[in-house]
Design an enzyme around this catalytic site. Structure first.
Site, PDB file in Angstrom:
ATOM      1  N   HIS A  37       0.818  -1.202   0.000  1.00  9.56           N
ATOM      2  CA  HIS A  37       0.000   0.000   0.000  1.00  9.56           C
ATOM      3  C   HIS A  37       0.863   1.269   0.000  1.00  9.56           C
ATOM      4  CE1 HIS A  37      -4.152  -1.376   0.109  1.00  9.56           C
ATOM      5  NE2 HIS A  37      -3.755  -2.386   0.859  1.00  9.56           N
ATOM      6  N   ASP A  39       2.531   1.876  -3.347  1.00 12.89           N
ATOM      7  CA  ASP A  39       2.837   2.136  -4.764  1.00 12.89           C
ATOM      8  C   ASP A  39       2.090   3.355  -5.289  1.00 12.89           C
ATOM      9  OD1 ASP A  39       0.395   0.688  -4.734  1.00 12.89           O
ATOM     10  OD2 ASP A  39       0.872  -0.484  -6.533  1.00 12.89           O
ATOM     11  N   GLY A 126      -8.381 -14.403  -6.826  1.00 14.04           N
ATOM     12  CA  GLY A 126      -8.825 -13.915  -5.521  1.00 14.04           C
ATOM     13  C   GLY A 126      -7.870 -14.259  -4.383  1.00 14.04           C
ATOM     14  N   LEU A 129      -2.664 -12.756  -5.572  1.00 17.04           N
ATOM     15  CA  LEU A 129      -1.431 -13.036  -6.326  1.00 17.04           C
ATOM     16  C   LEU A 129      -1.472 -12.363  -7.699  1.00 17.04           C
ATOM     17  CD1 LEU A 129      -1.089 -16.827  -5.416  1.00 17.04           C
ATOM     18  CD2 LEU A 129       0.255 -14.933  -4.499  1.00 17.04           C
ATOM     19  N   SER A 130      -2.358 -11.372  -7.835  1.00 21.55           N
ATOM     20  CA  SER A 130      -2.435 -10.559  -9.054  1.00 21.55           C
ATOM     21  C   SER A 130      -2.807 -11.341 -10.291  1.00 21.55           C
ATOM     22  CB  SER A 130      -1.118  -9.832  -9.306  1.00 21.55           C
ATOM     23  OG  SER A 130      -1.111  -8.692  -8.560  1.00 21.55           O
ATOM     24  N   SER A 131      -3.843 -12.157 -10.161  1.00 20.72           N
ATOM     25  CA  SER A 131      -4.325 -12.824 -11.374  1.00 20.72           C
ATOM     26  C   SER A 131      -4.805 -11.771 -12.372  1.00 20.72           C
ATOM     27  CB  SER A 131      -5.426 -13.829 -11.044  1.00 20.72           C
ATOM     28  OG  SER A 131      -6.486 -13.198 -10.385  1.00 20.72           O
ATOM     29  N   SER A 132      -5.303 -10.634 -11.887  1.00 23.59           N
ATOM     30  CA  SER A 132      -5.760  -9.585 -12.810  1.00 23.59           C
ATOM     31  C   SER A 132      -4.607  -9.066 -13.660  1.00 23.59           C
ATOM     32  CB  SER A 132      -6.350  -8.393 -12.047  1.00 23.59           C
ATOM     33  OG  SER A 132      -7.168  -8.814 -11.021  1.00 23.59           O
ATOM     34  N   GLU A 164      -7.018  -1.620 -16.139  1.00 27.14           N
ATOM     35  CA  GLU A 164      -7.596  -1.997 -14.838  1.00 27.14           C
ATOM     36  C   GLU A 164      -8.405  -0.835 -14.259  1.00 27.14           C
ATOM     37  OE1 GLU A 164      -5.670  -4.843 -12.687  1.00 27.14           O
ATOM     38  OE2 GLU A 164      -6.860  -4.548 -10.888  1.00 27.14           O
ATOM     39  N   ASP A 176       1.663  -4.223  -9.405  1.00 29.81           N
ATOM     40  CA  ASP A 176       1.347  -5.548  -9.948  1.00 29.81           C
ATOM     41  C   ASP A 176       1.700  -5.620 -11.434  1.00 29.81           C
ATOM     42  OD1 ASP A 176       0.337  -5.742  -7.431  1.00 29.81           O
ATOM     43  OD2 ASP A 176      -1.766  -5.779  -8.031  1.00 29.81           O
TER      44      ASP A 176
HETATM   45  C1  GLA Z   1      -3.223  -4.272  -4.913  1.00 33.07           C
HETATM   46  C2  GLA Z   1      -2.980  -3.193  -5.966  1.00 33.07           C
HETATM   47  C3  GLA Z   1      -1.529  -2.727  -5.959  1.00 33.07           C
HETATM   48  C4  GLA Z   1      -1.073  -2.359  -4.544  1.00 33.07           C
HETATM   49  C5  GLA Z   1      -1.453  -3.456  -3.547  1.00 33.07           C
HETATM   50  C6  GLA Z   1      -1.151  -3.057  -2.136  1.00 33.07           C
HETATM   51  O1  GLA Z   1      -2.515  -5.433  -5.234  1.00 33.07           O
HETATM   52  O2  GLA Z   1      -3.279  -3.696  -7.250  1.00 33.07           O
HETATM   53  O3  GLA Z   1      -1.368  -1.642  -6.840  1.00 33.07           O
HETATM   54  O4  GLA Z   1      -1.578  -1.120  -4.163  1.00 33.07           O
HETATM   55  O5  GLA Z   1      -2.825  -3.803  -3.629  1.00 33.07           O
HETATM   56  O6  GLA Z   1       0.216  -2.916  -1.942  1.00 33.07           O
END
Ligand code: GLA
Length: 383
Positions: A37, A39, A126, A129-132, A164, A176
């Site tokens: 939190h 970036d 969900g 792990l940034s599947s998006s 996004e 991400d």
């Molecule tokens: C999500 C957001 C990122 C980042 C994190 C928290 O993954 O996509 O940009 O802000 O939360 O670090």
């Protein structure tokens, strides 16, 4: 990223369209060691691309349409005219990531002809792990292949982030998208979210990473991310800086009364987390694992108490990991569920993952714990 998955997505496309792929890509998910939190406030983050991801296979088609098919997120098909790519609701909203990417490339002047793209994933959705971002990057690589171009990681990441924001409606930072487009095997990435510079940072010898997917996602997660961003923007404006990266802890403390308690604590998290990330990167470089573990513990406490984005399940998982003797544990990603990340001795990674699952089950949690490796960036797959 496994060979078997490429084969699966090729078969998936062939079963759907009846043709062999002309274009193919693989895009990793990401973990984040520290720098949470921050970036979207120009901070420092230390993620790594991982060896679980999203796979895409595609063919060019004559009609000016985008056809998308996924076995991921429930399984479904969507078809839209290329000149009318707009966000979809409800059951089709999974398609907003790929169609958003195609739309953002078009707006940037990179217009493809018709495409049919099939997607598969080894990455759980969900799980934080940034599947998006993986879904976006897998699409971006297909679009670039169709155009015969290769954008630099930063430019591609910015187009994916735009998708996004505008099509998935998530006001995310850049971590991400940069992590999955700039990954290096065996390395975490020290990303300066102000300059967008990426410095590959080797993981210390003998250290491995274990993810614990809590299996929970709390309903309040959605609006809370935007609220945290708004609190930070308010703090930056009161402090007279462009973003909190430009403020010191002393600045934040001196303005406590003006900021008010909640905004003060949000700002204290961000400025202290940026400093922890800086110190963590040094600790990794010098192999000081105890210092790294203490910084991960402090990051978790700050996210829990000051930023208020943890939840009881994540707190319990971090406690369990610490009692089992990991070399560092904390919640990871946006919060309110998702996963924890632990650094562990490489020789004990599989055993520790299993021990965490057993201990969590005893506390009534249904989790999935698994080692991950730092992997390469999103890229085309050879046919
Ligand atoms: C999500 C957001 C990122 C980042 C994190 C928290 O993954 O996509 O940009 O802000 O939360 O670090």
């Amino acid at each position: 990223m496994t060979e078997a998955c490429h084969v699966d997505v090729f078969t998936h496309l062939a079963n759907w369209i009846g043709r062999q792929p002309e274009l193919a890509s693989a895009a990793p998910g990401r973990i984040n060691l520290i720098g949470e939190h921050v970036d979207y406030q120009g901070g420092l983050v230390l993620p790594a691309a991982i060896d679980l991801g999203v796979y895409a296979a595609a063919v060019r088609i004559d009609e000016p349409v985008l056809r998308l098919h996924t076995s991921f997120r429930g399984g479904a098909e969507v078809e839209l005219p290329l000149d009318a790519l707009a966000p979809l609701d409800g059951a089709s909203s999974w398609a907003n990531y790929p169609l958003g990417v195609a739309a953002c490339y078009r707006k940037a002047g990179h217009e493809t002809g018709g495409l049919a793209i099939a997607f598969d994933a080894t990455l759980p959705a969900g799980a934080g792990l940034s599947s998006s971002a993986a879904f976006e990057a897998a699409t971006a690589v297909i679009v670039e292949q169709a155009l015969g171009i290769e954008l630099p990681p930063r430019e591609r990441a910015l187009l994916c982030q735009q998708a996004e924001h505008a099509y998935a409606g998530v006001p995310c930072g850049i971590m991400d998208q940069l992590a999955v487009n700039a990954g290096h095997v065996g390395h975490a990435l020290l990303i300066d979210c102000q300059s967008l510079s990426v410095t590959p940072t080797p993981l210390p010898e003998g250290v491995a990473m274990v993810v614990v997917d809590s299996g929970v996602k709390h309903a309040l997660a959605d609006g809370e991310y935007a609220k945290r961003r708004a609190d930070c923007e308010q703090a930056a404006s009161i402090l007279g800086v462009g973003c909190l990266r430009e403020a010191s802890l002393a600045d934040v403390e001196a303005a406590h009364a003006t900021l008010g308690d909640r905004v003060f604590r949000r700002a204290r998290h961000v400025v202290s987390e940026i400093e922890r990330t800086r110190r963590f990167a040094t600790a990794m470089a010098t192999g000081e694992l105890q210092a790294a573990a203490a910084l991960m513990a402090a990051s978790h406490a700050s996210l829990r108490d000051d930023y208020e984005v943890s939840c009881p399940e994540l707190d319990t998982l971090v406690e369990i990991a610490n009692t089992l003797g990991v070399a560092g544990a904390r919640m990871m990603g946006g919060g309110f569920g998702g996963s924890t990340i632990q650094l562990v001795p490489a020789s004990a990674a599989v055993d520790l993952a299993r021990a965490i699952e057993v201990a969590a089950t005893a506390k009534g949690l249904r989790v999935s714990a698994f080692p991950v490796n730092a992997a390469a960036a999103a890229a085309p797959v050879a046919l």
